[in-house]
Write an enzyme that holds these catalytic residues in place. Structure first.
Site, PDB file in Angstrom:
ATOM      1  CG  HIS A   1      -1.527   1.623   1.156  1.00  0.00           C
ATOM      2  ND1 HIS A   1      -1.354   2.320   2.391  1.00  0.00           N
ATOM      3  CD2 HIS A   1      -3.098   1.422   0.837  1.00  0.00           C
ATOM      4  CE1 HIS A   1      -2.057   3.253   1.833  1.00  0.00           C
ATOM      5  NE2 HIS A   1      -3.073   2.359   1.178  1.00  0.00           N
TER       6      HIS A   1
ATOM      7  CB  CYS B   1      -2.732  -2.167 -14.462  1.00  0.00           C
ATOM      8  SG  CYS B   1      -3.652  -3.236 -14.487  1.00  0.00           S
TER       9      CYS B   1
END
Length: 864
Positions: A448, A813
């Site tokens: 993250h 992606c």
């Protein structure tokens, strides 16, 4: 590379110097005649060949000549030395002993290639005690002449006149003044030498040649050659140069490079010293080039000519005599500043010296990244605190803060802060965005913290081993070092290094020429380049950096910070009525976000991924729910392995109004934006699919939302429906999924995680570093796409999907979309585009161009 490494181009040639006299002068080769005589570096030495080429380029050089390697010993003979003196006088238009236009000689040596351990130059040959005062009066600086004169007498005395070195050294230690040193040395030679030091310039030159060759044959020189793995009998060429004496105000010597280190523009940079050239000029006596009496115009012309010849930033040594510049040596600049290389590549292509393709290939994707991010200026004395994973490039300094709240508080006052945490969550995003950099003790380059930092263009280091954060005590412990909030640190996201204190940081900012090269690269690449962006601000940044659209909008990232309660209300709703109410609020918020996003995208493609986030990123930490009932519901949803739990399409199938609410917000926003004349190419993506049935069900939700918006607004929104291939099963069943999907986007972060069985948050620091040390892996598979496993799944999925739907659009992606080697792999597979974080878009553009150019060259090579 020196000027010996390329043939002279058609840039203008000066007339060759006059031919040397007959024997013994026939062994003398004036600068510029070596090529005419068919000699190369093996005979002329590296310096002789370099000077030959400078003459061929029409550049001003110091008058001089070369005695080739196989004839170098002949310069020790009086006849050859006399012929050399006569020829130098002829070439320079001066005579030794002429008080009006004084001339001395310099003798140097060079091997066939650039090597270490060559004998030092011997200068001021031709000076005598009787002429020294007049020469010093011309120069105006006695010590400048006498220091060089003493060094020359010292070496000739030891290596040509048999005066013991220890005797010479003792005399020099007792005589600090330069002129007194010369007198002492001459006296020692008269007493201990095989002959007195001669006054005749030809005799001095012959002895200087004997000294250089003696020094070259010394045990010290032989050891140096052995260390460089050079032949013990390697020969050297000797070079005699004119040393034209002039007033210090109009004479000197110096060095210059062709490009300004900060701007990269053509602009001579360097310094010069007044007086006679010395090997070790006194400190603090150099002057900037702009004080050259004759100006820098001729020097700039010479540097420009050399750049066009060598196709590289160059460095020159030069002399100034009577305000005229003459070159002593020229070579390509060792490790030129990157900005200089970029500007030169563009300049050469614009001038026709290079083709645009070659100019683009001269700048690597890694160099593009280096230009886009600030770097720490390291001196070697820094205190390294810890080295973690290089999670997001760039460098920054700031004071430590241990919470997002503290980061926001201090940054509001203009303080640069580094957010230090064990790990980050969506709630930390506002603090991360306010910080100059992020440091975490856990997580990898796909964690993250890493993903958010890269998207925001913030440097980050993750997985810093031994980092322990104690928010209660306000400390961060790294090994045995304890840091407190407010202590300064400096962080390098490119290397993963964290240093104590405030270090100097270079300012990022590529020259405009990089945009020129990237524009050329865009015309050469086949692969599209999009951006992973979640907000209008990020899209604006990426479009400015050359993104052709949005390849991944992670809608869960729109619920960070202040928006986090919106999604929590949906997930933790006590009953269906509360959930519906929460979904209405979510849909309204998303509608506004999507309008801003689509307006920023313009008429470009945009792929919007519906909600996909592990629940633990949205649930409150244990004990932090507002009431006991919500705490209980949150506890019931916590998972042992949330990355493989209730996320993506699975959450949407359990909360059946979630995806319709998002899709309706998206389609309504598109209708609003289209009313202004902007029509983005909308693509809606379903995440974490493993079963065709999952995709079919989610697709029906999206189609229903489109129909509802059309009924409400009268606008039928054009869109493509696709899915994210991020599980191995999805890759294997790509053919069946392609029956429901018009495009695939490979989510290589999760696909790598699930293919290897590696946790992308935990495995990098402990396992992957060890595997790389042991040679099991050459790079982290989260940083560089694994071509054999993960890549094989992508290739298989692409093949199977195209069989069912030949025109299916395929992209990547994951973070691999910004890695040059991974981009080349995607290009080879024929994928349509890669998508990466905004600040890696220029890197991807250059990498895609390099891949296409290599493929063309390979094809042309195989065709031959």
């Amino acid at each position: 590379m020196s000027v010996t490494d390329r043939e002279a181009g058609p840039l203008g040639r000066s007339e060759a110097p006059p031919a040397p006299p007959e024997a013994p002068g026939r062994v003398l080769v004036p600068y510029g005649q070596g090529r005419i005589r068919g000699l190369d570096a093996d005979e002329l030495g590296a310096h002789g060949t370099a000077m030959d080429r400078l003459v061929a380029l029409g550049l001003p050089v110091v008058p001089g000549l070369t005695v080739p390697v196989d004839a170098s010993a002949s310069l020790c003979e009086p006849g050859t030395a006399r012929a050399a003196v006569d020829l130098i006088e002829q070439l320079s238009g001066r005579r030794i002993g002429d008080a009006g236009r004084p001339l001395l000689l310099r003798l140097s040596a060079s091997a066939p290639s650039e090597i270490a351990g060559l004998p030092p130059d011997l200068a001021c040959l031709g000076v005598t005690p009787a002429t020294a005062d007049d020469l010093c009066a011309v120069i105006g600086r006695e010590e400048a002449l006498c220091e060089v004169w003493a060094a020359t007498v010292r070496m000739i005395a030891e290596y040509a006149l048999d005066v013991p070195g220890a005797v010479l050294d003792d005399a020099l230690l007792d005589t600090p003044e330069p002129r007194a040193r010369v007198d002492a040395l001459l006296s020692l030679v008269a007493r201990h030498g095989s002959q007195p030091f001669p006054g005749d310039p030809a005799q001095q030159l012959a002895l200087a040649a004997r000294a250089l060759l003696g020094r070259w044959d010394s045990p010290r020189a032989r050891r140096s050659r052995k260390a460089q793995r050079l032949p013990a009998d390697l020969g050297i060429a000797l070079h005699v140069q004119a040393l034209r004496i002039g007033p210090a105000d109009h004479s000197g010597y110096g060095t210059a490079v062709s490009r300004h280190p900060e701007t990269g523009r053509l602009s001579p940079q360097g310094s010069f010293f007044r007086g006679v050239r010395r090997s070790a000029p006194p400190p603090h006596t150099s002057e900037p080039l702009d004080r050259l009496a004759g100006g820098t115009a001729l020097l700039e012309h010479s540097l420009l000519t050399l750049e066009r010849h060598l196709h590289a930033p160059v460095s020159v040594d030069f002399e100034v005599r009577d305000d005229e510049i003459s070159l002593l040596a020229a070579s390509t600049q060792q490790r030129p500043p990157l900005r200089a290389s970029v500007c030169l590549a563009a300049d050469l292509a614009r001038d026709g010296a290079l083709g645009p393709e070659e100019a683009v290939l001269r700048i690597s994707p890694a160099q593009v990244q280096e230009l886009l991010h600030p770097q720490l200026r390291l001196t070697g004395g820094e205190e390294l605190l810890v080295k973690g994973l290089p999670a997001s490039p760039g460098a920054a300094t700031g004071v430590i803060v241990l919470s997002s709240e503290r980061a926001l508080e201090l940054s509001a006052d203009g303080t640069h802060v580094v957010l230090v945490s064990h790990e980050t969550t969506p709630a930390d995003v506002p603090g991360m965005l306010a910080s100059a950099a992020v440091l975490t003790g856990s997580g990898g380059i796909a964690s993250h913290a890493a993903v958010v930092a890269r998207g925001a263009g913030k440097p980050a280091v993750c997985g810093a081993e031994g980092l322990r954060v104690d928010r209660t005590a306000g400390t961060a412990r790294i090994g045995g070092r304890v840091l407190r909030e407010g202590d300064p640190v400096s962080l390098d996201g490119r290397t993963g290094a964290v240093y104590a204190g405030t270090l100097s940081v270079s300012v990022a900012g590529p020259p405009p020429e990089l945009s020129t090269l990237l524009a050329w690269a865009d015309g050469m690449r086949r692969l599209g380049v999009r951006v992973n962006a979640d907000t209008a601000t990020e899209v604006g940044t990426a479009v400015a950096l050359g993104a052709e659209g949005v390849g991944l909008c992670r809608t869960e990232h729109q619920f960070l910070g202040e928006r986090l309660p919106l999604i929590r209300r949906v997930i933790l709703a006590a009953d269906p009525a509360a959930r519906d109410e929460a979904l209405v609020a979510l849909e309204h918020a998303q509608h506004e976000d999507f309008k801003a996003l689509l307006a920023a995208v313009g008429n470009r493609p945009v792929t919007v991924r519906l909600l996909d986030a592990p629940l633990h990123e949205f649930l409150p930490a244990p004990g932090h729910a507002p009431d006991a009932a919500e705490e209980q519901r949150a506890a019931a949803l916590r998972e042992a392995n949330p990355m493989l739990g209730l996320r993506g399409v699975r959450l949407a199938l359990l909360h059946e109004r979630l995806y319709p609410a998002q899709a309706e917000a998206l389609f309504a926003a598109w209708a609003d934006v289209a009313a202004t004349g902007v029509r983005p190419e909308l693509e809606v993506m379903i995440p974490l699919v493993s079963l065709p049935e999952e995709l079919a069900a989610a697709a029906s939700y999206v189609r229903g939302a489109a129909e509802a918006v059309a009924a409400r607004t009268g606008v039928e929104v054009p869109y493509r429906l696709g899915t994210m291939i991020e599980t191995p099963r999805a890759a294997l069943l790509a053919g069946e999924l392609a029956e429901h999907a018009e495009f695939f986007s490979f989510g290589t972060n999760d696909l790598t995680q699930l293919t290897y069985g590696f946790s992308r948050d935990d495995v990098e620091r402990q396992v992957l570093a060890n595997y790389q040390e042991r040679g099991f892996l050459t790079a982290s598979p989260f940083a560089r796409l694994d071509p054999h496993g993960v890549g094989a799944l992508i290739a298989l999925a692409a093949e199977r999907a195209r069989k069912v739907r030949p025109g299916i659009k395929l992209g990547v992606c994951g973070e691999h979309g910004g890695d040059p080697e991974s981009i080349a792999f995607c290009d080879d597979l024929g994928l349509d585009y890669v998508s990466c974080s905004a600040h890696r878009v220029p890197v991807a553009r250059m990498a895609a161009a390099h891949s296409a150019l290599r493929e063309r060259r390979d094809e042309s090579g195989s065709a031959r």
